[in-house]
Design an enzyme around this catalytic site. Structure first.
Site, short mmCIF file in Angstrom:
data_model
loop_
_atom_site.label_atom_id
_atom_site.label_comp_id
_atom_site.label_asym_id
_atom_site.label_seq_id
_atom_site.Cartn_x
_atom_site.Cartn_y
_atom_site.Cartn_z
N GLY A 31 -0.30 10.37 -9.64
CA GLY A 31 0.13 10.44 -8.25
C GLY A 31 -0.92 9.86 -7.31
O GLY A 31 -2.02 9.49 -7.73
N HIS A 64 -3.04 5.11 -18.02
CA HIS A 64 -1.60 5.22 -18.18
C HIS A 64 -1.13 4.81 -19.57
O HIS A 64 -0.81 3.64 -19.81
CB HIS A 64 -0.89 4.36 -17.13
CG HIS A 64 -0.91 4.95 -15.76
ND1 HIS A 64 0.04 5.86 -15.33
CD2 HIS A 64 -1.76 4.79 -14.73
CE1 HIS A 64 -0.23 6.23 -14.08
NE2 HIS A 64 -1.33 5.59 -13.70
N GLU A 71 1.66 5.31 -20.91
CA GLU A 71 3.07 4.90 -20.90
C GLU A 71 3.25 3.43 -20.53
O GLU A 71 4.29 2.83 -20.79
CB GLU A 71 3.88 5.78 -19.95
CG GLU A 71 3.82 5.41 -18.48
CD GLU A 71 2.47 5.69 -17.82
OE1 GLU A 71 2.19 5.13 -16.76
OE2 GLU A 71 1.68 6.49 -18.40
N GLN A 117 -7.37 14.70 -13.07
CA GLN A 117 -8.33 15.13 -12.05
C GLN A 117 -8.11 16.59 -11.66
O GLN A 117 -9.07 17.34 -11.42
CB GLN A 117 -8.22 14.21 -10.83
CG GLN A 117 -8.61 12.77 -11.12
CD GLN A 117 -8.06 11.79 -10.10
OE1 GLN A 117 -7.57 12.17 -9.04
NE2 GLN A 117 -8.14 10.51 -10.43
N CYS A 171 -4.02 10.80 -15.14
CA CYS A 171 -4.53 10.32 -13.84
C CYS A 171 -4.76 11.46 -12.85
O CYS A 171 -5.73 12.18 -12.98
CB CYS A 171 -3.62 9.23 -13.30
SG CYS A 171 -3.77 7.71 -14.27
N LEU A 172 -3.90 11.61 -11.85
CA LEU A 172 -4.09 12.69 -10.89
C LEU A 172 -4.04 14.04 -11.60
O LEU A 172 -4.79 14.96 -11.27
CB LEU A 172 -3.02 12.63 -9.79
CG LEU A 172 -3.17 13.59 -8.60
CD1 LEU A 172 -4.49 13.40 -7.89
CD2 LEU A 172 -2.01 13.41 -7.62
N SER A 209 1.88 6.25 -7.39
CA SER A 209 0.43 6.35 -7.23
C SER A 209 -0.10 5.37 -6.19
O SER A 209 -1.22 5.54 -5.69
CB SER A 209 -0.27 6.09 -8.57
OG SER A 209 0.01 7.11 -9.50
N GLY A 213 -3.38 9.62 -3.65
CA GLY A 213 -4.21 10.41 -2.77
C GLY A 213 -5.35 11.15 -3.46
O GLY A 213 -5.63 10.97 -4.64
N ASN A 222 -4.77 2.80 -12.67
CA ASN A 222 -4.43 2.76 -11.26
C ASN A 222 -4.95 4.02 -10.60
O ASN A 222 -4.24 5.01 -10.50
CB ASN A 222 -2.91 2.65 -11.09
CG ASN A 222 -2.50 2.91 -9.65
OD1 ASN A 222 -3.30 2.75 -8.73
ND2 ASN A 222 -1.27 3.33 -9.45
N GLY A 280 -8.02 5.51 -7.53
CA GLY A 280 -9.12 5.31 -6.60
C GLY A 280 -10.10 6.45 -6.60
O GLY A 280 -11.10 6.42 -5.87
N PHE A 281 -9.80 7.51 -7.39
CA PHE A 281 -10.69 8.66 -7.52
C PHE A 281 -11.04 8.84 -8.99
O PHE A 281 -10.32 8.38 -9.88
CB PHE A 281 -10.01 9.92 -6.99
CG PHE A 281 -9.85 9.94 -5.49
CD1 PHE A 281 -10.75 10.61 -4.68
CD2 PHE A 281 -8.79 9.27 -4.88
CE1 PHE A 281 -10.61 10.62 -3.30
CE2 PHE A 281 -8.64 9.27 -3.51
CZ PHE A 281 -9.55 9.95 -2.71
#
Length: 367
Positions: free
Chosen positions: A229, A343, A345, A261, A257-258, A51, A231, A299, A301-302
């Site tokens: 992940g 996260h 985990e 989203q 996370c990703l 990530s 980006g 972790n 940024g989006f």
């Protein structure tokens, strides 16, 4: 090039601001989005977390490297950050379980790093002005050249990076005789996620970021997982199509996370780039279903749009971040699907959020 632990180096931000430091090891230059992690421990896991791909990591803890590295404390097969920025770098370590120094680990992975930086000032600046692209370099007399190169580095907003860290071919993890089979989409998956699924009696097949539903369903899985992940999630159209097909069939689906989203985007909820993101291991989250608090590792940024999520007829917000009230978890009404923006985990609580993996397995049992 001559090895020199004390060579002068700079951090040049995209807005022209400069911070000073010294190179750890050889001279070099590295570009990326500069961001910071507030964790007191776990630097090896941070450096190898997919990530963080393409980012210059500022460690806010004053001492980095003092407990060395251990070959099993990695989240992928290599370092994923583009460079390291820290205050005090320990060339020696004192942990018996370590098998190498952080200096050796960085050299082995060819990572450029700088220390002796006023990280408090740098982090304060990023908190005020936001995460931005930067370059770290020992080319202190080539400012104009560095500025030109930095201007060519693409911004994280709109940048698809999952293809850079995803597996190229499918692979298996766990015991093939396990009770449950899980198909996992790798858009930057952490190894510890696979460990957590495997120890709950799951056999996992991990697929590349652009896998189709037909490819994943051929494994005949009991459930599906969308990983974390790097980006911007918006360009991942294939993954969004995959999530929609899983949801249309009401199959068990869990996203982190990703992946969280991607599930939101599938429902027409927009995502946005945060001012400076959430990166640390002490982020407080409230579970709105139980009323309990969780200390979480984050972790990202989006984030997903809260107002759109609140107004969506098919979605319940299940978790909120207590610092800024951003959406930290959702579930889809009348579907076997939920996701979180943190996260479980990583377990900094240490076990506050591990129930989410149990919940996923229960969803599989009750499908």
């Amino acid at each position: 090039m001559k090895y020199n632990k004390r060579q002068k180096a700079i951090i040049l931000l995209s807005d022209g601001t400069i911070f000073h430091g010294k190179a750890i090891g050889n001279s070099g230059t590295a570009f990326g989005e500069v961001c910071f992690n507030t964790g007191m421990t776990g630097y090896q896991e941070i450096f190898t977390d997919p990530s963080y791909y393409g980012q210059l990591m500022v460690a806010t803890n004053a001492h980095i490297g003092n407990y060395g590295t251990q070959k099993d404390e990695v989240e992928s097969d290599s370092i994923k950050i583009s460079g390291l920025i820290c205050k005090n770098f320990s060339y020696n370590y004192s942990r018996d379980a370590a098998d190498a120094s952080l200096e050796e680990f960085l050299k082995e992975n060819n990572l450029f790093a700088i220390s002796d930086v006023d990280t408090r000032a740098l982090v304060s600046y990023l908190r005020e002005h936001g995460a931005m692209n930067a370059v770290i370099s020992t080319e202190i007399d080539n400012l104009e050249g560095l500025k030109r190169q930095l201007a060519e580095v693409p911004k994280m907003d709109g940048l698809e990076l999952a293809s850079q860290v995803s597996t190229k071919e499918p692979y298996y993890y766990g015991d093939e005789n396990a009770t449950y089979k899980v198909a996992a989409l790798d858009v930057g998956i952490k190894t510890n996620i696979l460990r957590n699924l495997a120890k709950r009696d799951a056999y996992i097949k991990v697929f590349p970021y652009n896998a189709t539903f037909e490819e994943m369903s051929a494994f005949n899985p009991d459930g599906y997982f969308l990983s974390n992940g790097p980006g911007d999630p918006e360009p991942l159209k294939t993954a969004q199509t995959l999530a929609k097909e899983i949801l249309d069939r009401n199959l068990p689906l869990f996203g982190i996370c990703l992946g969280h989203q991607i599930i939101a985007l599938t429902h027409g909820i927009s995502t946005y780039k945060m001012h400076h993101g959430h990166r640390g291991i002490n982020h407080p989250v409230k579970n709105l279903l139980t009323g309990k608090g969780e200390i979480t590792s984050q972790n990202h940024g989006f984030a997903i749009n809260k107002e759109e999520t609140e107004n969506h007829p098919d979605i319940d917000i299940t978790h909120v971040h207590l610092n800024d009230h951003t959406v930290a978890g959702i579930r889809i009404k009348n579907k076997n699907c939920f996701s979180v923006q943190y996260h479980p985990e990583a377990s900094p609580g240490p076990h506050d959020s591990s129930y989410l993996f149990d919940q996923f397995i229960e969803n599989i049992k009750n499908k």
